[in-house]
Motif scaffolding. Sequence first.
Motif, PDB file in Angstrom:
ATOM      1  N   VAL A   1       1.827  -6.032   3.770  1.00 51.21           N
ATOM      2  CA  VAL A   1       0.627  -5.607   3.058  1.00 51.21           C
ATOM      3  C   VAL A   1      -0.085  -6.823   2.475  1.00 51.21           C
ATOM      4  CG1 VAL A   1      -0.298  -4.188   1.188  1.00 51.21           C
ATOM      5  CG2 VAL A   1       1.689  -3.392   2.480  1.00 51.21           C
ATOM      6  N   LYS A   2      -1.365  -6.926   2.784  1.00 55.02           N
ATOM      7  CA  LYS A   2      -2.233  -7.924   2.157  1.00 55.02           C
ATOM      8  C   LYS A   2      -3.169  -7.133   1.243  1.00 55.02           C
ATOM      9  CE  LYS A   2      -5.933 -11.209   2.962  1.00 55.02           C
ATOM     10  NZ  LYS A   2      -7.119 -10.533   2.469  1.00 55.02           N
ATOM     11  N   PRO A   3      -2.932  -7.144  -0.068  1.00 59.48           N
ATOM     12  CA  PRO A   3      -3.715  -6.312  -0.990  1.00 59.48           C
ATOM     13  C   PRO A   3      -5.195  -6.709  -1.040  1.00 59.48           C
ATOM     14  CG  PRO A   3      -1.797  -7.249  -2.085  1.00 59.48           C
ATOM     15  CD  PRO A   3      -1.916  -7.919  -0.758  1.00 59.48           C
TER      16      PRO A   3
ATOM     17  N   GLU B   1       2.902   4.825  -0.565  1.00 59.86           N
ATOM     18  CA  GLU B   1       3.469   3.507  -0.866  1.00 59.86           C
ATOM     19  C   GLU B   1       2.558   2.393  -0.344  1.00 59.86           C
ATOM     20  OE1 GLU B   1       7.085   0.928   0.957  1.00 59.86           O
ATOM     21  OE2 GLU B   1       7.621   2.958   0.323  1.00 59.86           O
ATOM     22  N   LEU B   2       2.071   2.548   0.880  1.00 59.22           N
ATOM     23  CA  LEU B   2       1.171   1.547   1.463  1.00 59.22           C
ATOM     24  C   LEU B   2      -0.118   1.426   0.647  1.00 59.22           C
ATOM     25  CD1 LEU B   2       1.574   2.364   5.263  1.00 59.22           C
ATOM     26  CD2 LEU B   2       2.464   0.352   4.055  1.00 59.22           C
ATOM     27  N   VAL B   3      -0.691   2.561   0.260  1.00 56.59           N
ATOM     28  CA  VAL B   3      -1.935   2.550  -0.520  1.00 56.59           C
ATOM     29  C   VAL B   3      -1.697   1.922  -1.887  1.00 56.59           C
ATOM     30  CG1 VAL B   3      -3.678   4.008  -1.644  1.00 56.59           C
ATOM     31  CG2 VAL B   3      -2.994   4.464   0.721  1.00 56.59           C
ATOM     32  N   ASP B   4      -0.575   2.222  -2.528  1.00 54.31           N
ATOM     33  CA  ASP B   4      -0.275   1.630  -3.832  1.00 54.31           C
ATOM     34  C   ASP B   4      -0.168   0.109  -3.739  1.00 54.31           C
ATOM     35  OD1 ASP B   4      -0.326   4.066  -5.122  1.00 54.31           O
ATOM     36  OD2 ASP B   4       1.855   4.313  -5.168  1.00 54.31           O
ATOM     37  N   GLN B   5       0.348  -0.386  -2.641  1.00 51.88           N
ATOM     38  CA  GLN B   5       0.458  -1.840  -2.455  1.00 51.88           C
ATOM     39  C   GLN B   5      -0.872  -2.446  -2.010  1.00 51.88           C
ATOM     40  OE1 GLN B   5       3.768  -2.812   0.114  1.00 51.88           O
ATOM     41  NE2 GLN B   5       5.137  -1.473  -1.024  1.00 51.88           N
ATOM     42  N   LEU B   6      -1.616  -1.712  -1.200  1.00 50.59           N
ATOM     43  CA  LEU B   6      -2.901  -2.194  -0.686  1.00 50.59           C
ATOM     44  C   LEU B   6      -3.967  -2.228  -1.785  1.00 50.59           C
ATOM     45  CD1 LEU B   6      -4.465  -3.066   1.875  1.00 50.59           C
ATOM     46  CD2 LEU B   6      -4.835  -0.658   2.360  1.00 50.59           C
ATOM     47  N   PHE B   7      -3.949  -1.218  -2.647  1.00 52.11           N
ATOM     48  CA  PHE B   7      -4.879  -1.125  -3.777  1.00 52.11           C
ATOM     49  C   PHE B   7      -4.045  -1.211  -5.061  1.00 52.11           C
ATOM     50  CE2 PHE B   7      -7.007   0.974  -0.299  1.00 52.11           C
ATOM     51  CZ  PHE B   7      -8.348   0.667  -0.456  1.00 52.11           C
ATOM     52  N   PRO B   8      -3.647  -2.430  -5.476  1.00 52.80           N
ATOM     53  CA  PRO B   8      -2.730  -2.556  -6.621  1.00 52.80           C
ATOM     54  C   PRO B   8      -3.319  -2.151  -7.963  1.00 52.80           C
ATOM     55  CG  PRO B   8      -3.440  -4.717  -5.870  1.00 52.80           C
ATOM     56  CD  PRO B   8      -3.995  -3.713  -4.899  1.00 52.80           C
ATOM     57  N   ARG B   9      -4.642  -2.092  -8.054  1.00 54.16           N
ATOM     58  CA  ARG B   9      -5.290  -1.722  -9.317  1.00 54.16           C
ATOM     59  C   ARG B   9      -5.929  -0.344  -9.192  1.00 54.16           C
ATOM     60  NH1 ARG B   9      -6.330  -6.424  -7.649  1.00 54.16           N
ATOM     61  NH2 ARG B   9      -5.942  -8.346  -8.745  1.00 54.16           N
TER      62      ARG B   9
END
Length: 144
Positions: free
Chosen positions: A24-26, A132-140
């Motif tokens: 993942v690259k946020p 999980e992917l979305v939480d890591q991709l969009f950390p804020r």
Amino acid sequence: MISRLACISVALFALSGCAIHQNVKPVERFDSKVVCIVDNPAVRATFFDAYERALTNKGYEVKKLASGTSLVECPVTSTYTATWRWDLAMYMAYADIVVYKNAKPAGKATYDASRGGGNMGKFIGAEKKITELVDQLFPRLAGS
């Protein structure tokens, strides 16, 4: 002793091919709280639904765009693809989400269990993995 070591080495080598990869690259902070998602009719509709729910839970508003819509349609646009496989049960074998800001890549999340082999971790529920992917991709949260 040598035959035992050989058996262990062969087993470790065989299991090394049973890897699940996630990268993942946020995204950076966005001014916009709207994320436009280009529909991919080749992917199960449940993927879009889970992706939309995960973004909504982070405070984003989701706008669904028709398949083939240009990336310049919205300031923040996303595309996705995913595949499922059968191995004792259906599981999401691959997922790729790309986020664009002003039509330029701004973040990416890839999950690849296609070489998961005997790894039982591949049977994670698709919605849980997408979240999980979305939480890591969009950390804020949106707007923060």
